[in-house]
Design a protein around this motif. Sequence first.
Motif, PDB file in Angstrom:
ATOM      1  N   LYS A 154     -29.076  44.027 -12.055  1.00 35.45           N
ATOM      2  CA  LYS A 154     -30.533  44.265 -12.454  1.00 35.45           C
ATOM      3  C   LYS A 154     -31.126  43.006 -12.859  1.00 35.45           C
ATOM      4  CE  LYS A 154     -33.445  48.069 -14.158  1.00 35.45           C
ATOM      5  NZ  LYS A 154     -33.997  48.240 -12.645  1.00 35.45           N
ATOM      6  N   GLY A 155     -32.219  42.600 -12.140  1.00 34.68           N
ATOM      7  CA  GLY A 155     -33.138  41.851 -12.427  1.00 34.68           C
ATOM      8  C   GLY A 155     -32.726  40.313 -12.103  1.00 34.68           C
ATOM      9  N   PHE A 156     -31.849  40.105 -11.285  1.00 37.34           N
ATOM     10  CA  PHE A 156     -31.505  38.912 -10.786  1.00 37.34           C
ATOM     11  C   PHE A 156     -32.536  38.123  -9.988  1.00 37.34           C
ATOM     12  CE2 PHE A 156     -27.188  38.882 -12.232  1.00 37.34           C
ATOM     13  CZ  PHE A 156     -26.139  38.125 -11.845  1.00 37.34           C
ATOM     14  N   PRO A 157     -32.572  36.802  -9.877  1.00 35.44           N
ATOM     15  CA  PRO A 157     -33.346  36.028  -9.052  1.00 35.44           C
ATOM     16  C   PRO A 157     -32.954  36.042  -7.873  1.00 35.44           C
ATOM     17  CG  PRO A 157     -31.841  34.462 -10.324  1.00 35.44           C
ATOM     18  CD  PRO A 157     -31.588  35.926 -11.061  1.00 35.44           C
ATOM     19  N   GLU A 158     -33.718  35.229  -6.875  1.00 29.69           N
ATOM     20  CA  GLU A 158     -33.473  35.109  -5.538  1.00 29.69           C
ATOM     21  C   GLU A 158     -31.751  34.883  -5.376  1.00 29.69           C
ATOM     22  OE1 GLU A 158     -35.186  33.533  -1.446  1.00 29.69           O
ATOM     23  OE2 GLU A 158     -35.073  32.402  -3.218  1.00 29.69           O
ATOM     24  N   THR A 159     -31.089  35.273  -4.498  1.00 28.84           N
ATOM     25  CA  THR A 159     -29.764  34.969  -4.408  1.00 28.84           C
ATOM     26  C   THR A 159     -29.302  34.804  -2.967  1.00 28.84           C
ATOM     27  OG1 THR A 159     -29.018  36.309  -6.363  1.00 28.84           O
ATOM     28  CG2 THR A 159     -27.115  35.715  -5.007  1.00 28.84           C
ATOM     29  N   ILE A 160     -28.745  33.706  -2.892  1.00 25.48           N
ATOM     30  CA  ILE A 160     -28.294  33.370  -1.246  1.00 25.48           C
ATOM     31  C   ILE A 160     -26.886  33.278  -1.451  1.00 25.48           C
ATOM     32  CG2 ILE A 160     -28.310  31.638   0.446  1.00 25.48           C
ATOM     33  CD1 ILE A 160     -31.021  32.443  -0.587  1.00 25.48           C
ATOM     34  N   LEU A 161     -26.115  34.133  -0.511  1.00 26.68           N
ATOM     35  CA  LEU A 161     -24.715  34.214  -0.391  1.00 26.68           C
ATOM     36  C   LEU A 161     -24.062  33.562   1.086  1.00 26.68           C
ATOM     37  CD1 LEU A 161     -24.233  38.068  -1.307  1.00 26.68           C
ATOM     38  CD2 LEU A 161     -24.003  36.173  -2.980  1.00 26.68           C
ATOM     39  N   PHE A 162     -23.149  32.757   0.901  1.00 18.27           N
ATOM     40  CA  PHE A 162     -22.622  32.404   1.922  1.00 18.27           C
ATOM     41  C   PHE A 162     -21.045  32.920   1.979  1.00 18.27           C
ATOM     42  CE2 PHE A 162     -25.770  29.395   1.351  1.00 18.27           C
ATOM     43  CZ  PHE A 162     -26.018  28.695   2.814  1.00 18.27           C
ATOM     44  N   LEU A 163     -20.891  33.794   2.947  1.00 20.20           N
ATOM     45  CA  LEU A 163     -19.723  34.585   2.815  1.00 20.20           C
ATOM     46  C   LEU A 163     -18.816  34.458   4.229  1.00 20.20           C
ATOM     47  CD1 LEU A 163     -21.159  38.076   1.987  1.00 20.20           C
ATOM     48  CD2 LEU A 163     -20.133  36.288   0.423  1.00 20.20           C
ATOM     49  N   ALA A 164     -17.561  33.851   3.921  1.00 17.76           N
ATOM     50  CA  ALA A 164     -16.683  33.538   4.973  1.00 17.76           C
ATOM     51  C   ALA A 164     -15.972  34.758   5.498  1.00 17.76           C
ATOM     52  CB  ALA A 164     -16.014  32.228   4.497  1.00 17.76           C
ATOM     53  N   GLU A 165     -15.865  34.663   6.644  1.00 19.52           N
ATOM     54  CA  GLU A 165     -15.108  36.056   7.431  1.00 19.52           C
ATOM     55  C   GLU A 165     -13.656  36.002   7.146  1.00 19.52           C
ATOM     56  OE1 GLU A 165     -16.825  37.093  10.899  1.00 19.52           O
ATOM     57  OE2 GLU A 165     -18.856  37.735  10.230  1.00 19.52           O
ATOM     58  N   ASN A 166     -13.138  34.807   7.183  1.00 20.09           N
ATOM     59  CA  ASN A 166     -11.619  34.496   7.261  1.00 20.09           C
ATOM     60  C   ASN A 166     -11.218  34.258   5.896  1.00 20.09           C
ATOM     61  OD1 ASN A 166     -11.590  35.260   9.809  1.00 20.09           O
ATOM     62  ND2 ASN A 166     -10.506  33.575  10.551  1.00 20.09           N
ATOM     63  N   ASP A 167     -11.563  34.807   4.878  1.00 28.32           N
ATOM     64  CA  ASP A 167     -11.421  34.480   3.377  1.00 28.32           C
ATOM     65  C   ASP A 167     -11.041  35.775   2.624  1.00 28.32           C
ATOM     66  OD1 ASP A 167     -11.903  33.762   0.828  1.00 28.32           O
ATOM     67  OD2 ASP A 167     -13.951  32.864   1.049  1.00 28.32           O
ATOM     68  N   ILE A 168     -10.007  35.528   1.691  1.00 31.07           N
ATOM     69  CA  ILE A 168      -9.674  36.580   0.878  1.00 31.07           C
ATOM     70  C   ILE A 168     -10.888  37.186  -0.085  1.00 31.07           C
ATOM     71  CG2 ILE A 168      -7.317  36.251   1.126  1.00 31.07           C
ATOM     72  CD1 ILE A 168      -7.375  35.170  -1.906  1.00 31.07           C
ATOM     73  N   MET A 169     -11.902  36.310  -0.418  1.00 29.94           N
ATOM     74  CA  MET A 169     -12.902  36.637  -1.292  1.00 29.94           C
ATOM     75  C   MET A 169     -14.032  37.268  -0.315  1.00 29.94           C
ATOM     76  SD  MET A 169     -11.909  35.463  -3.876  1.00 29.94           S
ATOM     77  CE  MET A 169     -10.554  34.467  -4.470  1.00 29.94           C
ATOM     78  N   TYR A 170     -13.885  37.603   0.981  1.00 27.68           N
ATOM     79  CA  TYR A 170     -14.848  38.242   1.901  1.00 27.68           C
ATOM     80  C   TYR A 170     -15.089  39.698   1.421  1.00 27.68           C
ATOM     81  CZ  TYR A 170     -17.820  39.535   6.004  1.00 27.68           C
ATOM     82  OH  TYR A 170     -18.847  39.978   6.879  1.00 27.68           O
ATOM     83  N   PRO A 171     -14.239  40.597   1.070  1.00 24.53           N
ATOM     84  CA  PRO A 171     -14.339  41.896   0.877  1.00 24.53           C
ATOM     85  C   PRO A 171     -15.192  42.097  -0.487  1.00 24.53           C
ATOM     86  CG  PRO A 171     -11.975  41.727   1.539  1.00 24.53           C
ATOM     87  CD  PRO A 171     -12.724  40.234   1.425  1.00 24.53           C
TER      88      PRO A 171
END
Length: 294
Positions: A228-245
Amino acid sequence: MKQSFTFYLTHWVIKLKGLKKLFSEDPINFKKIRKEDVFKPKGSFFKRHIKRRFQVLKTEVTEVRHSDNLNKLIVFVHGGAFISGPAKHHWETIKTIVKATDYTIWLCNYPKAPEHKIIEISENIEAVYDQATKEFDSENIILLGDSVGGTLVTALTQRLIKNNKSLPIQIQLVSPVMDASLSNPDIDRYDVIDPMLSKKGIFSAKKMCAGDVSLKDPIISPIYGSFKGFPETILFLAENDIMYPDGIELKDILQKEEVSFKVIHGENMPHIWPFLPIMKESSISLQQLISLLN
């Protein structure tokens, strides 16, 4: 989407380096991984544009800029599973951004696990940000973090909000690690297709860093904290990455909290793909990152 020839070349290099094997070990061989660390980049560009190095607690900050009159700052918190870095690709990313923008960049070489734990590392990152706000207006500061750099940037932002401190204008998270416990059941499915990382080794690195802190504490797993209250956030999400979920879960949380955000999906891409060398898809995504800087 049809992938470029350089996409396949990059995957071949990743396989040749044995990164998946390295990140499949428990305990993870942090000393071997650190052999890729680069602390003093070579070349005429850095000779000209590294303006100073200074210490904040146990963090060495390297300032890179192309002019003496720049009033905008990117605080760059690099990834490396908490155990290594910065690497050559971090410096090359800085070089590209500095050439294309009017930002000063502070690369933060913070203390690493297992010698140092998450509480101390986090204190270092917050101290660097405090120093940044003494030299730059917070509305001219952007936080950029890849992988666990994304962990540290996100957790820092949560603490800034909690403590009523001034916020950066934007944060950019490239393949951020949001949950050190890796408890999302979908991760096992992505472990099979991820060419670079493996759950086993990453979990080992997180345990090395956590010390006595729970792996679900927001200081190391910010997905369990408030957005809550976060500034503008840009996400780069790789689809073949264990961090994706966990990245997708983060997207849903930001939407629920009505945070201004944008997601760039890397179709068939590996972890931190905008920062990888050679690959055409990397160059395109890094230019997107640059275009989204406020």
